[in-house]
Design an enzyme around this catalytic site. Structure first.
Site, PDB file in Angstrom:
ATOM      1  N   LYS A 131      -2.406 -16.495   8.114  1.00  0.00           N
ATOM      2  CA  LYS A 131      -1.584 -15.665   9.008  1.00  0.00           C
ATOM      3  C   LYS A 131      -0.873 -16.455  10.109  1.00  0.00           C
ATOM      4  O   LYS A 131       0.236 -16.920   9.922  1.00  0.00           O
ATOM      5  CB  LYS A 131      -2.455 -14.553   9.615  1.00  0.00           C
ATOM      6  CG  LYS A 131      -2.819 -13.462   8.604  1.00  0.00           C
ATOM      7  CD  LYS A 131      -3.497 -12.317   9.306  1.00  0.00           C
ATOM      8  CE  LYS A 131      -3.957 -11.239   8.356  1.00  0.00           C
ATOM      9  NZ  LYS A 131      -2.924 -10.303   7.951  1.00  0.00           N
ATOM     10  N   TYR A 178       0.816  -1.220   0.000  1.00  0.00           N
ATOM     11  CA  TYR A 178       0.000   0.000   0.000  1.00  0.00           C
ATOM     12  C   TYR A 178       0.850   1.270   0.000  1.00  0.00           C
ATOM     13  O   TYR A 178       0.627   2.182   0.793  1.00  0.00           O
ATOM     14  CB  TYR A 178      -0.959   0.007   1.210  1.00  0.00           C
ATOM     15  CG  TYR A 178      -1.726  -1.279   1.357  1.00  0.00           C
ATOM     16  CD1 TYR A 178      -2.706  -1.630   0.434  1.00  0.00           C
ATOM     17  CD2 TYR A 178      -1.444  -2.169   2.387  1.00  0.00           C
ATOM     18  CE1 TYR A 178      -3.392  -2.830   0.536  1.00  0.00           C
ATOM     19  CE2 TYR A 178      -2.118  -3.370   2.489  1.00  0.00           C
ATOM     20  CZ  TYR A 178      -3.088  -3.692   1.568  1.00  0.00           C
ATOM     21  OH  TYR A 178      -3.751  -4.890   1.680  1.00  0.00           O
TER      22      TYR A 178
HETATM   23  C1  LIG Z   1      -9.578 -11.216   7.502  1.00  0.00           C
HETATM   24  C2  LIG Z   1      -8.544 -11.298   6.426  1.00  0.00           C
HETATM   25  N1  LIG Z   1      -8.791 -12.039   5.331  1.00  0.00           N
HETATM   26  C3  LIG Z   1      -7.892 -12.173   4.354  1.00  0.00           C
HETATM   27  C4  LIG Z   1      -6.677 -11.536   4.413  1.00  0.00           C
HETATM   28  C5  LIG Z   1      -5.680 -11.681   3.296  1.00  0.00           C
HETATM   29  O1  LIG Z   1      -4.620 -12.468   3.704  1.00  0.00           O
HETATM   30  P1  LIG Z   1      -3.215 -12.390   2.924  1.00  0.00           P
HETATM   31  O2  LIG Z   1      -2.659 -11.038   3.200  1.00  0.00           O
HETATM   32  O3  LIG Z   1      -2.403 -13.508   3.518  1.00  0.00           O
HETATM   33  O4  LIG Z   1      -3.509 -12.613   1.479  1.00  0.00           O
HETATM   34  C6  LIG Z   1      -6.375 -10.748   5.520  1.00  0.00           C
HETATM   35  C7  LIG Z   1      -5.104 -10.012   5.614  1.00  0.00           C
HETATM   36  O5  LIG Z   1      -4.926  -9.081   6.356  1.00  0.00           O
HETATM   37  C8  LIG Z   1      -7.338 -10.614   6.562  1.00  0.00           C
HETATM   38  O6  LIG Z   1      -7.116  -9.852   7.640  1.00  0.00           O
END
Ligand SMILES: Cc1ncc(COP(=O)(O)O)c(C=O)c1O
Length: 427
Positions: A275, A17
């Site tokens: 995560k 970002y």
């Molecule tokens: C609730 C949620 N879903 C999906 C994602 C996307 O995950 P990634 O960044 O591993 O693609 C995030 C990332 O912050 C998230 O907080």
């Protein structure tokens, strides 16, 4: 890192970002241990971010390091098409055991966004197989965040997710108002009315609803009432719409429960995790569903689920994830997260007295300070580093989600430093 490394970084490397034209400064981190990040000049920062919710056991953990080393000596990677391996089986056994019945069919993927893509595809393919191909849109709520790939973006908050930029390309999904009633506030059924109307009007074209259970993360750090999610489950059952819980941020203990859906005593039809799955060591995610849904998904003319990334089931990531889940199974996280929660509740109280603070909220190992005005990113980041902490706010939100292993003293140092910085913003 030399000044020339930093200049190269600034000129050639995109960070999350950020602008290539006027990039914000980046601080050089050369190592990390426990809850501390070490800068190139030797200074240490107490980390309040767990590297975006992921490093729950702390950096450089001996058990996770060992799991990675053991696996590297066997094989770092092997394709998952037509091949399986012990680390994937060990990981999926643990995921099946940890998540609520009937969730027991696991699709492993590379990142949270991909896990969301997979969930959305599963939901659509499920209805194709059931003879209702018209049910191919998604219901969701405002202020959500589900990732940056196209389908994931389409279910992110339209304003925060800058849908305008991609109009005509993004699928048009169906949004209800976000829940307004906080976790501890008295419940009122009116909070679900907007979503209920959406179900009434659109259930015949809705494959699923996707939302972050209890805590909406990157879309606003909003913590909502468990009855909202209970009501969502009831609406899904009533109107025959699948429920996808995106626990990529909330999963693995962060909210005080192993999974946030447990606060509402419900079970989703499809669950996304990521995560903290690997203890934040590397990228890995999973989409988990039930046998009944999984088998229906595979009941189309194609006969398969149409997804299979190159690094699906990467053994190195699976081995580290299996060890991270073993550590969670041992149960210490519960005391750690509870202790963080009560300390944050006590130490965040003085923030409410500050005139530039609009709201303070805490759940599990998540602490949020909502300011009255958006922060100036560059200066506030520098002020935090000056205070010896790593905190990365966005908009009006200064928030922390420390590693579960943080000591009482380090957490006090973190909250004190944040207080000092926020108080000075008033000057
Ligand atoms: C609730 C949620 N879903 C999906 C994602 C996307 O995950 P990634 O960044 O591993 O693609 C995030 C990332 O912050 C998230 O907080």
């Amino acid at each position: 890192m030399t000044p020339s490394d930093l200049a190269f970084d600034k000129q050639h490397i995109w960070h999350p970002y950020t602008s290539l034209i006027s990039p914000l400064p980046c601080i050089p981190i050369v190592s990390a241990h426990g809850v501390r990040l070490t800068l190139a000049d030797g200074r240490e920062l107490i980390d309040g971010m767990s590297s975006w919710w992921s490093t729950i056991h702390g950096y450089n953990h001996p058990r996770l390091n060992q799991a990675a080393k053991d696996q590297i000596d066997k094989m770092s990677h092997v394709m998952f098409g037509g091949i399986t391996h012990p680390s994937a089986v060990a990981l999926c056994r643990k995921l099946v055991a940890m998540t609520a019945a009937p969730l027991d069919r696991v699709f492993i993927s590379d990142s949270g966004s991909v896990a969301v893509e997979v969930a959305l595809k599963m939901a659509i393919q499920y209805w194709v197989a059931k003879g209702s191909p018209r049910k191919n849109r998604m219901l969701t709520i405002e202020h959500g965040y589900h990732g940056d790939t196209f389908a994931a973006m389409s279910v992110c908050d339209p304003v925060n997710g800058m849908h305008d930029l991609f109009s005509g390309v993004l699928s048009l999904q169906l949004f209800a108002k976000a829940p307004q009633i906080g976790f501890d506030q008295p419940w009122d059924d009116s909070d679900i009315e907007s979503l209920e109307r959406l179900f009434q009007l659109h259930h015949q074209e809705a494959a699923a609803i996707i939302l972050e259970p209890i805590v909406q993360g990157a879309g606003g750090m909003r913590i909502y009432h468990p009855n909202y999610l209970k009501a969502v489950r009831r609406l899904c059952d009533k109107y025959d719409v699948l429920l996808i819980c995106d626990e990529i941020a909330t999963g693995f203990g962060r909210t005080g429960k192993l999974f946030a859906y447990e606060h509402s005593d419900i079970v989703p039809d499809i669950l996304c995790v990521g995560k903290a799955l690997t203890g934040g060591y590397m990228s890995l995610a999973a989409t988990i569903t039930s046998q009944a849904i999984g088998e229906m998904v595979c009941n189309t003319a194609a006969g398969v689920f149409m997804h299979g990334p190159t690094f699906m089931g990467n053994p190195l990531a699976c081995a580290v994830a299996a060890e991270s889940l073993s550590m969670l199974e041992e149960g210490n996280w519960q005391h750690q997260v509870l202790a963080i929660e009560s300390q944050l509740k006590a130490q965040f109280k003085p923030f409410s007295m500050l005139t530039n603070v609009r709201d303070v909220r805490v759940l599990g190992a998540i602490g949020v300070i909502e300011l009255t005005e958006a922060v100036e990113m560059e200066s506030i980041s520098a002020a935090f580093v000056e205070q010896g902490i790593w905190v990365r706010p966005f908009g009006k939100l200064v928030y922390i989600m420390p590693q579960y292993i943080i000591s009482e003293q380090d957490l006090t140092a973190l909250t004190t430093a944040i207080y000092n910085v926020i108080q000075k913003l008033n000057d």
